[in-house]
Design a protein around this motif. Structure first.
Motif, mmCIF file in Angstrom:
data_model
loop_
_atom_site.group_PDB
_atom_site.id
_atom_site.type_symbol
_atom_site.label_atom_id
_atom_site.label_comp_id
_atom_site.label_asym_id
_atom_site.label_seq_id
_atom_site.Cartn_x
_atom_site.Cartn_y
_atom_site.Cartn_z
ATOM 1 N N LEU A 135 0.865 -1.222 0.124
ATOM 2 C CA LEU A 135 -0.100 0.081 0.166
ATOM 3 C C LEU A 135 0.861 1.178 -0.144
ATOM 4 N N HIS A 136 1.778 1.313 0.846
ATOM 5 C CA HIS A 136 2.828 2.405 0.800
ATOM 6 C C HIS A 136 3.345 2.843 -0.476
ATOM 7 N N ASP A 137 3.979 1.618 -0.855
ATOM 8 C CA ASP A 137 4.723 1.841 -2.226
ATOM 9 C C ASP A 137 4.164 2.043 -3.704
ATOM 10 N N SER A 138 2.787 1.636 -3.331
ATOM 11 C CA SER A 138 1.988 1.897 -4.575
ATOM 12 C C SER A 138 2.054 3.323 -5.355
ATOM 13 N N GLN A 139 2.146 4.318 -4.439
ATOM 14 C CA GLN A 139 2.134 5.688 -4.816
ATOM 15 C C GLN A 139 3.680 5.967 -5.783
ATOM 16 N N THR A 181 -11.982 10.931 0.891
ATOM 17 C CA THR A 181 -12.940 10.202 0.317
ATOM 18 C C THR A 181 -12.625 8.554 0.811
ATOM 19 N N GLY A 182 -13.767 7.742 0.970
ATOM 20 C CA GLY A 182 -13.719 6.345 1.412
ATOM 21 C C GLY A 182 -14.248 5.947 2.881
ATOM 22 N N PRO A 183 -14.263 4.962 3.160
ATOM 23 C CA PRO A 183 -14.752 4.408 4.234
ATOM 24 C C PRO A 183 -13.979 4.988 5.284
ATOM 25 N N GLU A 184 -14.626 5.280 6.655
ATOM 26 C CA GLU A 184 -13.652 5.920 7.710
ATOM 27 C C GLU A 184 -12.715 4.939 8.158
ATOM 28 N N LYS A 185 -12.846 3.850 8.302
ATOM 29 C CA LYS A 185 -11.805 2.689 8.878
ATOM 30 C C LYS A 185 -10.804 2.533 8.106
ATOM 31 N N GLU A 186 -11.099 2.478 6.613
ATOM 32 C CA GLU A 186 -9.958 2.625 5.651
ATOM 33 C C GLU A 186 -9.268 3.948 5.507
ATOM 34 N N ILE A 187 -9.819 5.135 6.050
ATOM 35 C CA ILE A 187 -9.305 6.410 5.814
ATOM 36 C C ILE A 187 -8.141 6.211 6.906
ATOM 37 N N GLU A 188 -8.577 5.714 8.174
ATOM 38 C CA GLU A 188 -7.710 5.760 9.348
ATOM 39 C C GLU A 188 -6.642 4.761 8.941
ATOM 40 N N ARG A 189 -6.764 3.663 8.451
ATOM 41 C CA ARG A 189 -5.773 2.742 8.165
ATOM 42 C C ARG A 189 -4.668 3.533 7.330
ATOM 43 N N TYR A 190 -5.291 4.107 6.208
ATOM 44 C CA TYR A 190 -4.333 4.903 5.074
ATOM 45 C C TYR A 190 -3.695 5.650 5.896
ATOM 46 N N PHE A 234 0.480 5.635 5.716
ATOM 47 C CA PHE A 234 1.297 6.791 4.968
ATOM 48 C C PHE A 234 1.734 7.768 6.084
ATOM 49 N N GLY A 235 1.380 7.724 7.203
ATOM 50 C CA GLY A 235 1.689 9.051 8.044
ATOM 51 C C GLY A 235 1.162 10.120 7.939
ATOM 52 N N SER A 236 0.129 10.348 6.994
ATOM 53 C CA SER A 236 -0.314 11.447 6.864
ATOM 54 C C SER A 236 -1.374 11.924 8.019
ATOM 55 N N VAL A 237 -1.260 13.184 8.379
ATOM 56 C CA VAL A 237 -2.277 13.940 9.454
ATOM 57 C C VAL A 237 -3.186 14.434 8.732
ATOM 58 N N ALA A 238 -4.561 14.412 8.979
ATOM 59 C CA ALA A 238 -5.591 15.161 8.752
ATOM 60 C C ALA A 238 -5.593 16.635 9.008
ATOM 61 N N VAL A 239 -5.507 17.320 7.833
ATOM 62 C CA VAL A 239 -5.387 18.705 7.929
ATOM 63 C C VAL A 239 -6.514 19.419 7.323
ATOM 64 N N ALA A 240 -7.152 20.158 8.217
ATOM 65 C CA ALA A 240 -8.426 21.019 7.739
ATOM 66 C C ALA A 240 -7.842 22.090 6.837
ATOM 67 N N GLY A 241 -8.336 21.859 5.590
ATOM 68 C CA GLY A 241 -7.832 22.947 4.290
ATOM 69 C C GLY A 241 -9.004 23.921 4.239
ATOM 70 N N SER A 242 -8.719 24.682 3.350
ATOM 71 C CA SER A 242 -9.732 25.551 2.870
ATOM 72 C C SER A 242 -11.013 25.005 2.536
ATOM 73 N N GLU A 243 -12.294 25.724 2.566
ATOM 74 C CA GLU A 243 -13.565 25.004 1.900
ATOM 75 C C GLU A 243 -13.473 24.825 0.749
ATOM 76 N N VAL A 244 -13.977 23.746 0.225
ATOM 77 C CA VAL A 244 -13.884 23.341 -0.980
ATOM 78 C C VAL A 244 -15.296 24.174 -1.842
ATOM 79 N N VAL A 245 -14.886 24.977 -2.659
ATOM 80 C CA VAL A 245 -15.994 25.836 -3.476
ATOM 81 C C VAL A 245 -16.112 25.317 -4.868
ATOM 82 N N VAL A 246 -15.258 24.759 -5.736
ATOM 83 C CA VAL A 246 -15.384 24.222 -7.018
ATOM 84 C C VAL A 246 -14.380 23.048 -7.212
#
Length: 434
Positions: free
Chosen positions: A258-262, A409-418, A422-434
């Motif tokens: 999974l990690h190396d797939s990118q 996007t994706g199921p919450e459990k899979e998002i947590e696993r990913y 990947f060691g990614s931290v959820a960052v609240a970015g700007s509001e999605v306008v378009v």
């Protein structure tokens, strides 16, 4: 381009003006990705579906499901014309004449089909779901989004008088020209039109592209719309999208794969394409972790597209990473493409000019910016954020983390696993306008 947009809108007959006129009426990267999928993953099954992230706009109240199905069926019946196939085979794209293999073009002519689909209504939203071979599903993305976007437009146009239509388009043309005039002051700026999927309409997108071509000259690098590039002898622009790393990640058998797939997706891509098509999109599972763990050969790629991260931050991060890998950033390309408008494009150009080859992918806010143009001050023509995302790949859930947690996007459990893998931290970015 001599088209009376108001008169055409007033007398819309969809058989005269079908929303999708050609199978080439799609983003160029979809064709590049289709060849990649056809060559490497011909037996993979996927599902995808549309999502309206602008939830307060209840599309089911504006678009009759029966009318959407009628347009969908029209698209399914389309076939590539001989002249279009000859253009794909013989035209030069990104400096390469043989970008599409003869066997692929033969399959495109005789074997390609679009998958089955379902239309449903949920909480006031119309949902399109697609299921089948990946080669059958992938092309639906842009067609579906363009259909839904323009059908919303046509519903709003139908509520205006002919005089109001004249006013609407006069205001929109003035707004477009004001933007073009700002850009004309900076001849070094480079822009590609990227607005097919959420356009106001096909006719308006064509008008926009021709106005940009006439007004900007060499500053317009081209258009992502393959049909408009074909019709008007422009450069077809685009490389790849989040769909590819999402699919390869879903096909992984364990966390290491999974990690190396990118990076695996980049290995496969560079076996098929080179040069200016080697543009990486590192934010699918988080840009920072992608760059930190990337093999050294990734730094030899031509450039990076910044999508969900603040492009100023993403560009600085990419330049610093290139320097740390001993590469000259001035020879690389940085493409910004997320929700850009003219002032942002100018600011980014000035910030990165001389440091890296910067270019902008200008999308929804050039092909669907009717904000404030309604003759009665209503908001019917404001753009919405429609997307179509992979849901499953061979039965496994597909996930996108993004640099903006609002786009995950994706199921919450899979998002947590990913995030763990990947060691990614959820960052609240700007509001999605378009």
């Amino acid at each position: 381009m001599n088209v009376d947009l108001a008169e055409r809108a007033h007398n819309h007959n969809w058989k005269l003006d079908p929303i999708v006129r050609s199978l080439l009426d799609t983003d160029f990267y979809k064709l590049l990705m289709l060849q990649f999928i056809w060559k490497n993953f011909p037996d993979v099954h996927v599902t995808s579906e549309t999502v309206n992230r602008t939830t307060h706009v209840r599309l089911a109240e504006h678009i009759p499901a029966s009318a959407l199905i009628e347009q969908m069926e029209h698209v399914r019946q389309l076939r590539l014309r001989k002249s279009e196939l000859i253009w794909l085979a013989g035209n030069t794209f990104y400096g390469t004449r043989t970008i599409f293999e003869p066997a692929f073009l033969e399959w495109l002519e005789n074997g390609f089909r679009l998958s089955d689909y379902e239309v449903s209504e949920e909480d006031g939203q119309l949902i399109l779901r697609f299921s089948g071979l990946w080669t059958e599903v992938t092309m639906w993305e842009v067609y579906a989004l363009a259909l839904m976007s323009e059908m919303k437009t046509r519903a709003a146009l139908g509520r205006l008088s002919e005089l109001e239509l004249d006013i609407l388009y006069a205001r929109a043309k003035t707004r477009l020209w004001d933007k073009i005039e700002k850009l004309r002051e900076i001849p070094e700026v480079r822009i590609s039109e990227f607005g097919t999927r959420r356009r106001h309409s096909f006719l308006w997108q064509e008008y926009v592209v021709m106005a940009m071509h006439a007004g900007l000259g060499a500053s317009l690098s081209g258009t992502s719309n393959t049909y408009l590039a074909y019709k008007h002898d422009l450069e077809a622009m685009g490389t790849n999208a989040h769909e590819l790393p999402m699919a390869l990640a879903a096909l992984s058998k364990n966390d290491e794969e999974l990690h190396d797939s990118q990076y695996r997706v980049l290995e496969l891509w560079q076996k098929n394409y080179g040069g200016e098509l080697l543009i990486m999109l590192p934010d699918t599972f988080g840009t920072t972790q992608f760059l930190e763990g990337a093999p050294d050969w990734v730094a030899d790629w031509t450039g990076q597209r910044a999508d969900s991260k603040d492009p100023f931050v993403a560009g600085d991060e990419y330049i610093a990473w290139l320097i740390s890998r001993g590469r000259d950033a001035r020879s690389k390309r940085l493409i910004a493409s997320d929700g850009l408008d003219v002032d942002g494009i100018i600011a980014l150009h000035k910030y990165f000019h001389g440091r890296i080859r910067f270019s902008a992918g200008w999308g929804t806010l050039v092909t669907n910016d009717f904000r404030g143009c309604h003759p009665r001050g209503e908001h019917d023509f404001e753009p919405i954020s429609l997307v179509c995302k992979l849901m499953t790949v061979n039965g496994h859930p597909a996930v996108k983390l993004s640099d903006n947690a609002n786009k995950a996007t994706g199921p919450e459990k899979e998002i947590e696993r990913y995030r763990r893998v990947f060691g990614s931290v959820a960052v609240a970015g700007s509001e999605v306008v378009v």
